[in-house]
Motif scaffolding. Structure first.
Motif, PDB file in Angstrom:
ATOM      1  N   GLU A   1     -10.868  13.546  -4.336  1.00  0.00           N
ATOM      2  CA  GLU A   1     -11.553  14.561  -5.195  1.00  0.00           C
ATOM      3  C   GLU A   1     -11.137  14.148  -6.630  1.00  0.00           C
ATOM      4  N   GLN A   2     -10.121  13.317  -6.888  1.00  0.00           N
ATOM      5  CA  GLN A   2      -9.714  13.068  -7.966  1.00  0.00           C
ATOM      6  C   GLN A   2     -10.287  11.932  -8.568  1.00  0.00           C
TER       7      GLN A   2
ATOM      8  N   GLY B   1      -7.298  19.855   0.714  1.00  0.00           N
ATOM      9  CA  GLY B   1      -6.944  21.048   0.149  1.00  0.00           C
ATOM     10  C   GLY B   1      -5.977  21.605   0.156  1.00  0.00           C
TER      11      GLY B   1
ATOM     12  N   ASP C   1      -2.754  18.487  -1.555  1.00  0.00           N
ATOM     13  CA  ASP C   1      -3.628  19.671  -2.173  1.00  0.00           C
ATOM     14  C   ASP C   1      -4.988  19.477  -2.772  1.00  0.00           C
ATOM     15  N   ARG C   2      -5.526  18.323  -2.482  1.00  0.00           N
ATOM     16  CA  ARG C   2      -6.918  17.720  -2.932  1.00  0.00           C
ATOM     17  C   ARG C   2      -7.761  17.398  -1.903  1.00  0.00           C
ATOM     18  N   TYR C   3      -9.096  17.621  -2.185  1.00  0.00           N
ATOM     19  CA  TYR C   3     -10.093  17.177  -1.238  1.00  0.00           C
ATOM     20  C   TYR C   3     -10.221  15.809  -0.913  1.00  0.00           C
TER      21      TYR C   3
ATOM     22  N   PRO D   1      -5.953  10.363  -0.177  1.00  0.00           N
ATOM     23  CA  PRO D   1      -5.966  11.693  -0.549  1.00  0.00           C
ATOM     24  C   PRO D   1      -4.575  11.899  -1.557  1.00  0.00           C
ATOM     25  N   GLN D   2      -4.604  13.168  -2.182  1.00  0.00           N
ATOM     26  CA  GLN D   2      -3.219  13.264  -3.160  1.00  0.00           C
ATOM     27  C   GLN D   2      -2.954  14.959  -2.497  1.00  0.00           C
TER      28      GLN D   2
END
Length: 101
Positions: free
Chosen positions: A84-85, A20, A61-63, A58-59
């Motif tokens: 997250e995505q 995040g 700013d994503r969880y 992960p990307q």
């Protein structure tokens, strides 16, 4: 459902969410034998398909979520990672439900 049956059908779930924007870590754990919505939790958990959970990469700013599932405290956990995505509605609900605990 009887208490005995409830304990036999239980799942123990642990979720760790990391990443995040701020890089904060959150975690939760629950035993479905003590939850009023146990059937919904168990149904969502049992239908998880690792091949459908995406890359887990992960990307920015994503969880990223790490989920452990066990059917007994001493059992070896099944471990899944999902980004997250890649969350669908049911998986997002399940992860949030465990994190609330």
């Amino acid at each position: 459902m009887s208490v005995r049956r409830r304990l036999e059908a239980r799942l123990i779930l642990k979720v760790v969410r990391s990443g995040g924007f701020a890089g904060l870590v959150a975690q939760g754990e629950l035993d479905t034998s003590a939850e009023p919505d146990s059937e919904r939790i168990e149904q969502a958990a049992r239908k998880l398909d690792p091949s459908q959970l995406g890359s887990g990469r992960p990307q920015p700013d994503r969880y990223v979520y790490r989920l452990e599932l066990r059917d007994a405290p001493e059992a070896e956990p099944t471990q899944l990672t999902v980004a997250e995505q890649d969350l669908d509605e049911d998986t997002a609900w399940l992860l949030d439900r465990v994190l609330q605990h």
